[in-house]
Enzyme design. Structure first.
Site, PDB file in Angstrom:
ATOM      1  CG  ASP A 111       6.128   5.048   6.401  1.00  0.00           C
ATOM      2  OD1 ASP A 111       5.835   5.639   5.341  1.00  0.00           O
ATOM      3  OD2 ASP A 111       5.365   4.227   6.946  1.00  0.00           O
ATOM      4  CE  LYS A 119       5.048  -2.165   5.326  1.00  0.00           C
ATOM      5  NZ  LYS A 119       4.695  -1.123   4.379  1.00  0.00           N
ATOM      6  CG  ASP A 134       3.936  -2.845   1.746  1.00  0.00           C
ATOM      7  OD1 ASP A 134       3.628  -1.725   1.276  1.00  0.00           O
ATOM      8  OD2 ASP A 134       3.340  -3.355   2.715  1.00  0.00           O
ATOM      9  CB  THR A 146      -0.883  -0.005   1.258  1.00  0.00           C
ATOM     10  OG1 THR A 146      -1.773  -1.125   1.168  1.00  0.00           O
ATOM     11  CG2 THR A 146      -1.721   1.272   1.379  1.00  0.00           C
ATOM     12  N   GLY A 147       0.394   2.288  -0.686  1.00  0.00           N
ATOM     13  CA  GLY A 147       1.100   3.569  -0.654  1.00  0.00           C
ATOM     14  C   GLY A 147       1.419   4.056  -2.053  1.00  0.00           C
ATOM     15  CD  GLU A 170       1.374  -1.636   4.782  1.00  0.00           C
ATOM     16  OE1 GLU A 170       1.276  -0.948   3.760  1.00  0.00           O
ATOM     17  OE2 GLU A 170       1.898  -1.212   5.830  1.00  0.00           O
ATOM     18  N   GLY A 195       0.865   5.130   5.795  1.00  0.00           N
ATOM     19  CA  GLY A 195      -0.298   5.020   4.907  1.00  0.00           C
ATOM     20  C   GLY A 195      -1.502   4.378   5.585  1.00  0.00           C
ATOM     21  CE  LYS A 206       9.344   7.129   2.002  1.00  0.00           C
ATOM     22  NZ  LYS A 206       8.645   6.063   1.356  1.00  0.00           N
TER      23      LYS A 206
HETATM   24  C1  5RP Z   1       1.312   2.049   4.373  1.00  0.00           C
HETATM   25  C2  5RP Z   1       2.788   1.924   4.373  1.00  0.00           C
HETATM   26  C3  5RP Z   1       3.491   2.404   3.165  1.00  0.00           C
HETATM   27  O1  5RP Z   1       4.171   1.348   2.595  1.00  0.00           O
HETATM   28  C4  5RP Z   1       4.449   3.490   3.572  1.00  0.00           C
HETATM   29  O2  5RP Z   1       3.718   4.496   4.241  1.00  0.00           O
HETATM   30  C5  5RP Z   1       5.196   4.063   2.379  1.00  0.00           C
HETATM   31  O3  5RP Z   1       4.301   4.758   1.566  1.00  0.00           O
HETATM   32  P1  5RP Z   1       4.801   5.652   0.347  1.00  0.00           P
HETATM   33  O4  5RP Z   1       5.306   4.718  -0.686  1.00  0.00           O
HETATM   34  O5  5RP Z   1       3.564   6.404  -0.094  1.00  0.00           O
HETATM   35  O6  5RP Z   1       5.868   6.588   0.859  1.00  0.00           O
HETATM   36  O7  5RP Z   1       3.415   1.418   5.279  1.00  0.00           O
HETATM   37  O8  5RP Z   1       0.774   1.624   5.592  1.00  0.00           O
END
Ligand code: 5RP
Length: 236
Positions: free
Chosen positions: A89, A99, A86, A31-32, A108, A102, A126
Site C-alpha cells: 500500500d 501493507k 505480493d 493478496t490484492g 502475509e 486488503g 504507492k
Molecule cells: C493485502 C495487501 C495488499 O498487498 C495491498 O493492499 C495492495 O493491494 P492492491 O494490489 O489491491 O493495491 O497488503 O493485505
C-alpha cells in the site's frame, strides 16, 4: 503510451513472475488486485508444465490459485518458500512498506518471514517519501477488548478507525478485527513498530520493515523499475 491503473498492475505482476519464478520453486502467493494478476500468470506457467508448490496469504488467493489448477499447500507442509510475490500500500525510498489494506497482513507477514526473497509489485501511486502519509497503517487486533486496544494505539499518535464492511466490523481470515491507524506521517517506523507490538490485544501490524528483497514499480509509459537495482547502483 499511457497505461491505466489495471494495465500497470498486470504489467508489473507478469514481469515479477517472468523475472523471479523458476521451475521447481516453492512460491508464496500474495493478496490484492495486483497479486491477482500474478496468480493468473503463475497459473499459465503451471499449464505450460512448471512444477510449482505454492502457499497462499489469504482464502481469496488460495481459491483463485486452486481454480487455476495451481498446487496450493499449507505453509506448515513446507520448510521455506523460495519466493513470495505480493502487493503493498505504501513504499518508501528504502523499500520499507505498509501493507494490509486488503486485510491479509497477518498471513502475509508469516509467509514473508518464511520466504527467502520477498518481491513487492506496485505502481508509482504507492511511492511515498515517508510512510503513513497516504495510507493508514492497518493493525490486526483481537476482538476481545478491542476498544481498549484502540485507545492504546491512539496513544502512539494516530486516529484509529475500526475497519467496517457492509455495516459490520470487517473480520480477517484469522477471525480478528483491523484498526486503520492514520498518522500524519510515520517518522520512526522501527520505533513505532516496537511500541505497537507490545500493546496487549495487537496481533500484527502492517509495517513490513526490511522485508522486501526487491520492489518492482510499474510506470504509465510501460516500463518496470527495480528499486533494488536502483539502490544498488546508487551505492556503487
Ligand atoms: C493485502 C495487501 C495488499 O498487498 C495491498 O493492499 C495492495 O493491494 P492492491 O494490489 O489491491 O493495491 O497488503 O493485505
Amino acid at each position: 503510451m499511457s497505461l491505466d491503473a489495471n494495465a500497470m498492475k498486470k504489467l508489473v505482476a507478469e514481469e515479477a513472475v517472468n523475472r523471479y519464478v523458476k521451475d521447481g520453486m516453492k512460491v508464496g502467493l500474495g493478496t490484492g488486485s495486483t497479486a491477482k494478476f500474478m496468480i493468473e500468470r503463475i497459473g499459465e506457467l503451471v499449464r505450460q508444465g512448471y512444477d510449482l508448490t505454492c502457499t497462499a496469504t489469504s482464502v481469496q488467493s488460495e481459491e483463485l490459485a486452486k481454480s487455476l489448477g495451481i498446487k496450493v499447500v499449507d505453509l506448515d507442509e513446507i520448510d521455506h518458500l523460495d519466493i513470495t510475490i505480493d502487493g503493498a500500500d505504501e513504499v518508501d525510498p528504502g523499500m520499507q512498506l505498509i501493507k494490509g489494506l486488503g486485510g491479509a497482513l497477518l498471513r502475509e507477514k508469516i509467509v514473508a518471514a518464511a520466504t527467502v526473497k520477498e518481491i513487492i509489485i506496485t505502481d508509482e501511486s504507492k511511492l511515498v517519501e515517508k510512510l503513513g502519509t497516504k495510507a493508514p497503517l492497518p493493525v490486526e487486533v483481537l476482538q476481545f477488548g478491542h476498544e481498549h486496544t484502540k485507545y492504546a494505539l491512539e496513544r502512539q499518535g494516530c486516529k484509529a478507525e475500526l475497519r467496517m464492511r457492509d455495516g459490520k466490523p470487517f473480520i480477517t481470515d484469522t477471525g480478528n478485527y483491523i484498526y486503520d491507524c492514520r498518522f500524519e506521517s510515520i517518522e520512526k517506523p522501527f520505533f513505532l513498530e516496537s511500541r505497537i507490538d507490545i500493546i496487549p490485544g495487537v496481533v500484527e501490524n502492517g509495517l513490513f520493515l526490511n522485508t522486501a528483497y526487491d520492489v518492482l514499480i510499474a510506470r504509465p509509459d510501460g516500463s518496470v523499475e527495480s528499486m533494488a537495482e536502483k539502490l544498488a547502483s546508487k551505492e556503487a
